[in-house]
Design an enzyme around this catalytic site. Structure first.
Site, PDB file in Angstrom:
ATOM      1  N   ALA A  91      -8.665  11.773  10.315  1.00 52.28           N
ATOM      2  CA  ALA A  91      -7.317  11.607  10.879  1.00 52.28           C
ATOM      3  C   ALA A  91      -6.467  10.738   9.956  1.00 52.28           C
ATOM      4  O   ALA A  91      -6.939   9.730   9.434  1.00 52.28           O
ATOM      5  CB  ALA A  91      -7.410  10.952  12.254  1.00 52.28           C
ATOM      6  N   TYR A  99      -1.899   0.231   9.948  1.00 54.31           N
ATOM      7  CA  TYR A  99      -2.132  -0.436   8.662  1.00 54.31           C
ATOM      8  C   TYR A  99      -0.859  -0.373   7.799  1.00 54.31           C
ATOM      9  O   TYR A  99      -0.312  -1.396   7.374  1.00 54.31           O
ATOM     10  CB  TYR A  99      -3.328   0.206   7.951  1.00 54.31           C
ATOM     11  CG  TYR A  99      -3.472  -0.223   6.520  1.00 54.31           C
ATOM     12  CD1 TYR A  99      -3.604  -1.570   6.196  1.00 54.31           C
ATOM     13  CD2 TYR A  99      -3.448   0.714   5.482  1.00 54.31           C
ATOM     14  CE1 TYR A  99      -3.713  -1.970   4.872  1.00 54.31           C
ATOM     15  CE2 TYR A  99      -3.565   0.322   4.165  1.00 54.31           C
ATOM     16  CZ  TYR A  99      -3.694  -1.023   3.857  1.00 54.31           C
ATOM     17  OH  TYR A  99      -3.786  -1.416   2.552  1.00 54.31           O
ATOM     18  N   LEU A 111     -14.492   6.307  -0.981  1.00 54.91           N
ATOM     19  CA  LEU A 111     -15.154   7.449  -1.601  1.00 54.91           C
ATOM     20  C   LEU A 111     -16.049   7.054  -2.774  1.00 54.91           C
ATOM     21  O   LEU A 111     -17.226   7.443  -2.817  1.00 54.91           O
ATOM     22  CB  LEU A 111     -14.097   8.476  -2.056  1.00 54.91           C
ATOM     23  CG  LEU A 111     -14.675   9.735  -2.679  1.00 54.91           C
ATOM     24  CD1 LEU A 111     -15.487  10.533  -1.669  1.00 54.91           C
ATOM     25  CD2 LEU A 111     -13.551  10.607  -3.264  1.00 54.91           C
ATOM     26  N   THR A 124       0.813  -1.221   0.000  1.00 57.81           N
ATOM     27  CA  THR A 124       0.000   0.000   0.000  1.00 57.81           C
ATOM     28  C   THR A 124       0.845   1.269   0.000  1.00 57.81           C
ATOM     29  O   THR A 124       1.962   1.285   0.545  1.00 57.81           O
ATOM     30  CB  THR A 124      -0.895   0.018   1.257  1.00 57.81           C
ATOM     31  OG1 THR A 124      -1.490   1.319   1.373  1.00 57.81           O
ATOM     32  CG2 THR A 124      -0.113  -0.237   2.533  1.00 57.81           C
TER      33      THR A 124
HETATM   34  N1  UDP Z   1     -13.178  10.771   1.444  1.00 62.38           N
HETATM   35  C1  UDP Z   1     -14.133  11.739   1.722  1.00 62.38           C
HETATM   36  N2  UDP Z   1     -15.359  11.336   2.191  1.00 62.38           N
HETATM   37  C2  UDP Z   1     -15.665  10.003   2.367  1.00 62.38           C
HETATM   38  C3  UDP Z   1     -14.695   9.014   2.072  1.00 62.38           C
HETATM   39  C4  UDP Z   1     -13.455   9.446   1.619  1.00 62.38           C
HETATM   40  O1  UDP Z   1     -13.889  12.938   1.562  1.00 62.38           O
HETATM   41  O2  UDP Z   1     -16.799   9.723   2.810  1.00 62.38           O
HETATM   42  C5  UDP Z   1     -11.859  11.190   0.933  1.00 62.38           C
HETATM   43  C6  UDP Z   1     -10.700  10.753   1.818  1.00 62.38           C
HETATM   44  O3  UDP Z   1     -10.412  11.751   2.759  1.00 62.38           O
HETATM   45  C7  UDP Z   1      -9.568  10.596   0.779  1.00 62.38           C
HETATM   46  C8  UDP Z   1     -10.302  10.193  -0.495  1.00 62.38           C
HETATM   47  O4  UDP Z   1     -11.664  10.545  -0.305  1.00 62.38           O
HETATM   48  O5  UDP Z   1      -8.942  11.837   0.549  1.00 62.38           O
HETATM   49  C9  UDP Z   1     -10.224   8.708  -0.769  1.00 62.38           C
HETATM   50  O6  UDP Z   1     -10.580   8.022   0.412  1.00 62.38           O
HETATM   51  P1  UDP Z   1     -10.827   6.463   0.451  1.00 62.38           P
HETATM   52  O7  UDP Z   1     -11.270   6.117   1.834  1.00 62.38           O
HETATM   53  O8  UDP Z   1     -11.687   6.064  -0.693  1.00 62.38           O
HETATM   54  O9  UDP Z   1      -9.386   5.843   0.157  1.00 62.38           O
HETATM   55  P2  UDP Z   1      -7.974   6.056   0.924  1.00 62.38           P
HETATM   56  O10 UDP Z   1      -7.333   7.254   0.262  1.00 62.38           O
HETATM   57  O11 UDP Z   1      -8.245   6.256   2.374  1.00 62.38           O
HETATM   58  O12 UDP Z   1      -7.237   4.801   0.631  1.00 62.38           O
END
Ligand code: UDP
Length: 333
Positions: free
Chosen positions: A283, A141, A188, A117
Site C-alpha cells: 500500500a 510519514y 529492499l 523525503t
Molecule cells: N520492495 C519490494 N520488496 C521488499 C521491500 C521493498 O519489492 O521486500 C520494493 C518497494 O515496493 C519499493 C522498493 O522496493 O518499490 C524500495 O522499497 P524500500 O522499502 O527499500 O524503500 P521506499 O521506496 O519505500 O523508501
C-alpha cells in the site's frame, strides 16, 4: 562549526556524523537510541542520549556544546507504520520537530539542515520530480515531514532561521564503519542481501503490474556516502551565509532502477542465488520515484560520486560481511 546531529546514531545520521567529523567539524550526536546504535557514532563525536521531545535536554545540549547549527535526522520513517499509527508520526516528526525549533530559538541557534523525503510528493504526475512539483503526501510519514518543512519557513519569517530541507530518495549502501541495520528490516537492499546470505527467506517483490519496463517499481538509489556529502555542502553553505533557505531533492542524478534490476545486480555483486517471488503490491507505493537533482547540483555544486548500482550494493554487502566476521550481526527475523 559546532554541529548537533539529532538522530546521529541511526543509519544515515551516523554516516553524516562520520563525514562532518572528517571535514573537521565539532559534532555532538543527540539520539534517544530507540532505533539508533551507540556504537555507530564515530569516535571523535560527542554523544548525548536524549529525545527531541525533551526541550530541556535540547537546551542543555546547545549550552554544553556551544552549538551553532543543527542537522535534524531524528524521526520516525516507515510509511506503512505511519498509516497504522499516525499519532506516533505527528508526535515524533511534528511535535518533536517544533520542540527542537523552539529550543533552537531560545538558544539563539539559527541554522538547520533537515532530512526530508520524496514522500512529500505523493503520487507524482511527472518524472523526474522537481522541487516545485505538487506536494500531495499520501501517508502520515510524508505529511508530517512536509508539515515540518513548512514550519521551517514560518520560523524563518518570525525568527530569521536559515534552513535547508533535503528531500531524500532511496538511500542505500554503507561506509566501512556504518551500514543499515533496522529491526525489523523493511528496505529492499538489505533484505535482498540477507537473502543472498541465506539469512532471510525469498525476497517478495511487491507487485509486478506497474507501468514500468519490467512491471516492478522504479526507485532512485543514492549512496549514503553521497547523501552525507550533500549535508556537508548544505550546512557549510548556510554556515557561510552562501545558501538561501531552500529545499533540494537528493537523488542520484535522474535515473532509477526497478526492483528486479536491484535483485539482479545483487546476484551479480554477491555471486549468490537470491530467491525471489512476486507478491501483492505494498500500500502507498508509487510506481516511479526519480529525482531531478539539477537544483542542488547548480546551487550547492553537488555531484554524486558513487552512482553505480553495483558499487552501492557492493558496499552494503561488504559492510554486512565485515559485521558478521566481527560477530556483530543479529540473525534476520
Ligand atoms: N520492495 C519490494 N520488496 C521488499 C521491500 C521493498 O519489492 O521486500 C520494493 C518497494 O515496493 C519499493 C522498493 O522496493 O518499490 C524500495 O522499497 P524500500 O522499502 O527499500 O524503500 P521506499 O521506496 O519505500 O523508501
Amino acid at each position: 562549526m559546532r554541529i548537533l546531529v539529532t538522530g546521529g546514531a541511526g543509519y544515515i545520521g551516523s554516516v553524516i556524523t562520520e563525514e562532518l567529523v572528517a571535514r573537521g567539524h565539532d559534532v555532538a550526536v543527540f539520539d534517544n537510541l530507540a532505533k539508533g546504535h551507540r556504537d555507530a557514532v564515530v569516535e571523535g563525536a560527542a554523544f548525548l542520549q536524549g529525545d527531541v521531545l525533551d526541550g530541556e535536554a535540547l537546551r542543555g545540549a546547545f549550552r554544553t556544546y556551544g552549538v551553532e547549527a543543527v542537522v535534524h535526522m531524528a524521526a520516525d520513517s516507515l510509511v506503512g507504520e505511519s498509516v497504522g499509527n499516525p499519532g506516533k508520526y505527528y508526535r515524533s516528526n511534528v511535535v518533536g520537530g517544533l520542540t527542537l525549533l523552539d529550543a533552537m530559538r531560545d538558544a539563539g541557534v539559527g541554522r538547520i539542515v533537515f532530512s526530508s523525503t520524496a514522500a512529500v510528493y505523493g503520487e507524482p504526475n511527472k518524472q523526474p520530480i522537481e522541487e516545485d512539483d505538487p506536494l500531495a503526501p499520501t501517508n502520515p510519514y510524508g505529511e508530517t515531514k512536509l508539515a515540518f518543512e513548512r514550519a521551517l519557513a514560518w520560523y524563518e519569517r518570525a525568527h530569521g532561521l536559515s534552513h535547508v530541507s533535503l528531500r531524500y530518495f532511496n538511500a542505500a549502501g554503507a561506509t566501512d564503519r556504518c551500514g543499515e541495520r533496522h529491526d525489523p528490516e523493511t528496505h529492499l537492499v538489505p533484505l535482498v542481501l540477507r537473502a543472498a546470505l541465506g539469512e532471510a527467506g525469498e525476497v517478495v517483490i511487491f507487485g509486478d503490474d506497474y507501468p514500468t519496463k519490467d512491471g516492478t517499481c522504479v526507485r532512485d538509489y543514492i549512496h549514503v556516502r553521497d547523501l552525507a556529502h550533500a549535508h556537508v555542502l548544505a550546512i557549510e553553505a548556510i554556515g557561510a551565509g552562501r545558501a538561501k533557505s531552500r529545499v533540494y531533492n537528493l537523488g542520484c542524478g535522474g535515473r532509477g532502477y526497478t526492483v528486479r534490476e536491484v535483485i539482479d545486480a545483487a546476484r551479480d555483486v554477491t555471486g549468490r542465488p537470491i530467491p525471489a517471488r512476486v507478491g501483492p503490491r505494498r500500500a502507498g507505493d508509487p510506481a516511479v520515484l526519480v529525482a531531478s537533482s539539477t537544483r542542488i547540483e547548480r546551487e550547492l555544486g553537488f555531484r554524486p560520486r558513487h552512482q553505480d548500482l553495483a558499487e552501492i550494493i557492493g558496499s552494503a554487502f561488504d559492510w554486512m560481511l565485515a559485521r558478521r566476521r566481527r560477530g556483530g550481526a543479529r540473525p534476520a527475523a
